[in-house]
Design a protein around this motif. Sequence first.
Motif, PDB file in Angstrom:
ATOM      1  N   ARG A  93      66.552  81.634  39.218  1.00 22.42           N
ATOM      2  CA  ARG A  93      66.747  82.834  40.029  1.00 22.42           C
ATOM      3  C   ARG A  93      67.403  83.967  39.235  1.00 22.42           C
ATOM      4  NH1 ARG A  93      68.354  81.933  45.526  1.00 22.42           N
ATOM      5  NH2 ARG A  93      68.007  84.169  45.647  1.00 22.42           N
ATOM      6  N   TYR A  94      67.695  83.716  37.956  1.00 23.77           N
ATOM      7  CA  TYR A  94      68.397  84.687  37.125  1.00 23.77           C
ATOM      8  C   TYR A  94      67.955  84.506  35.680  1.00 23.77           C
ATOM      9  CZ  TYR A  94      72.218  86.145  34.083  1.00 23.77           C
ATOM     10  OH  TYR A  94      72.943  86.681  33.058  1.00 23.77           O
ATOM     11  N   ASP A  95      67.640  85.629  35.012  1.00 25.36           N
ATOM     12  CA  ASP A  95      67.252  85.596  33.612  1.00 25.36           C
ATOM     13  C   ASP A  95      68.151  86.562  32.838  1.00 25.36           C
ATOM     14  OD1 ASP A  95      66.095  85.635  31.107  1.00 25.36           O
ATOM     15  OD2 ASP A  95      64.102  86.188  31.816  1.00 25.36           O
ATOM     16  N   PRO A  96      68.981  86.056  31.933  1.00 26.86           N
ATOM     17  CA  PRO A  96      69.895  86.925  31.184  1.00 26.86           C
ATOM     18  C   PRO A  96      69.181  88.032  30.414  1.00 26.86           C
ATOM     19  CG  PRO A  96      70.221  84.611  30.563  1.00 26.86           C
ATOM     20  CD  PRO A  96      69.116  84.661  31.552  1.00 26.86           C
ATOM     21  N   GLU A  97      67.951  87.778  30.009  1.00 24.92           N
ATOM     22  CA  GLU A  97      67.213  88.789  29.238  1.00 24.92           C
ATOM     23  C   GLU A  97      66.982  90.070  30.032  1.00 24.92           C
ATOM     24  OE1 GLU A  97      66.701  88.690  25.963  1.00 24.92           O
ATOM     25  OE2 GLU A  97      67.768  86.783  26.074  1.00 24.92           O
ATOM     26  N   ASP A  98      66.925  89.968  31.367  1.00 25.28           N
ATOM     27  CA  ASP A  98      66.782  91.160  32.205  1.00 25.28           C
ATOM     28  C   ASP A  98      67.961  92.106  32.015  1.00 25.28           C
ATOM     29  OD1 ASP A  98      64.426  90.195  33.335  1.00 25.28           O
ATOM     30  OD2 ASP A  98      65.453  89.353  35.083  1.00 25.28           O
ATOM     31  N   TYR A  99      69.114  91.567  31.669  1.00 24.23           N
ATOM     32  CA  TYR A  99      70.342  92.347  31.544  1.00 24.23           C
ATOM     33  C   TYR A  99      70.673  92.684  30.095  1.00 24.23           C
ATOM     34  CZ  TYR A  99      70.606  90.955  36.342  1.00 24.23           C
ATOM     35  OH  TYR A  99      70.302  90.775  37.655  1.00 24.23           O
ATOM     36  N   LEU A 100      70.359  91.779  29.194  1.00 26.90           N
ATOM     37  CA  LEU A 100      70.703  91.996  27.787  1.00 26.90           C
ATOM     38  C   LEU A 100      69.951  93.170  27.165  1.00 26.90           C
ATOM     39  CD1 LEU A 100      71.125  88.325  26.593  1.00 26.90           C
ATOM     40  CD2 LEU A 100      72.876  90.122  26.629  1.00 26.90           C
ATOM     41  N   LYS A 101      68.855  93.595  27.767  1.00 33.29           N
ATOM     42  CA  LYS A 101      68.161  94.765  27.219  1.00 33.29           C
ATOM     43  C   LYS A 101      68.971  96.050  27.395  1.00 33.29           C
ATOM     44  CE  LYS A 101      64.834  94.033  30.690  1.00 33.29           C
ATOM     45  NZ  LYS A 101      63.443  94.075  31.110  1.00 33.29           N
TER      46      LYS A 101
END
Length: 116
Positions: A93-101
């Motif tokens: 339900r959560y992907d860190p890559e969505d935020y790390l960009k």
Amino acid sequence: MFKVKKPCNNCPFLKNSPMKLHKDRLPEIVEHLDDDGFFPCHKTIDYKEQMNEETGQVTEDLEKNQFCAGAITYLEKHNRPNTPLQVFQRIGRYDPEDYLKHKDKVIDSLEERSIW
């Protein structure tokens, strides 16, 4: 809880945020996050409905409130995802890559915002 994918324009975790905070507030937020806390994006809070009149605190509504994207990015940037982030990542339900960009927009240290 993870619909907001990038920090808003006045997120307290942005390097050039216009949001004014007491010098101790951001360290308090990070400590809460490190204790597996949830920090909602201020733009997703309904202050009229969620304000506790007695305590002056905002009650969390996990169905409406979204996790602050700047807070998530800060934690991931420092390789410190808290338990909620780890659990939601494991269940897809959560992907860190969505935020790390957006990591270049987020502070590198708390000292960057400690001048207020």
